[in-house]
Design an enzyme around this catalytic site. Sequence first.
Site: not given
Length: 257
Positions: A7, A34, A146, A148, A217, A246-247
């Site tokens: 991501n 994303e 991802d 989530n 992930d 952030d991933h």
Amino acid sequence: MKIATWNVNSIRARLERLVAWLKTHQPDVVCLQELKVADAEFPLLAVQEAGYHAAVYGQRTYNGVAILSRAEPAEVERGLCDGVQDDQARLICARFADVRVLSAYVPNGGEVGSDKYAYKLEWLRRLRGYLERRCEPRQPLALCGDFNVAPEPRDVADPEAWADTVLFHPEVRAALEQVRSWGLRDAFRIHHEEGGLYSWWDYRMLAFPKNRGLRIDHIFVSEPLAERCVDSSIHRQERKGKQPSDHAPVLAEFKAA
DNA sequence: ATGGTTGCTTAGCAA
């Protein structure tokens, strides 16, 4: 064959890092999430110069998924293809020889009990439907992305603190398990049993330096591919330095059939 | 309950 998922939290903001990472690790297939760009704005030239094809399902501002590959993709499909009216670009599928690869960006879900949360649960149910309709657990398949959702307590730095949130609520964990029960194994857990290994850390509150992360992930593989999986890793290094997503990327390697 | 940060888009939303 190396398959990765990442991501990138905006492909334009991450392009330099992405290209450098491709050069270093030379994965065969990379599932991205994303993108935050429409198809027309996707940086195709830079990706091609790095030696990759791109199957893109873009969306302006939000969402957007892609599959980059050294080989040309076949049978590219965009979306869940279930007749439901849904303009969020969250799933793309492609085939490489006998291996089917999916890049998924599961809805975050906002707050437990919200409309977004209901959409997340429904989307996971629809993803299971996609697998049932269009795929076959006896064929090699990698469902990457991802999700989530952190599957287990060992995948969360503070499980009790996260138990009431959309990333680790028992209800979403059960929804993810319903997807996996189609016939998928967690490639990362084939080689790593321990906790404390995460793929996402909030930008805020010094979450990364404190390693307060979650493993959300995943590379889920059908049995024929699980049997060929010889290595898996999370590239924690990519969360460091200048302008990280952030991933972190997650990688799995498969020996030839 | 709020805040903390990042990215896109233009003050506010989504994550």
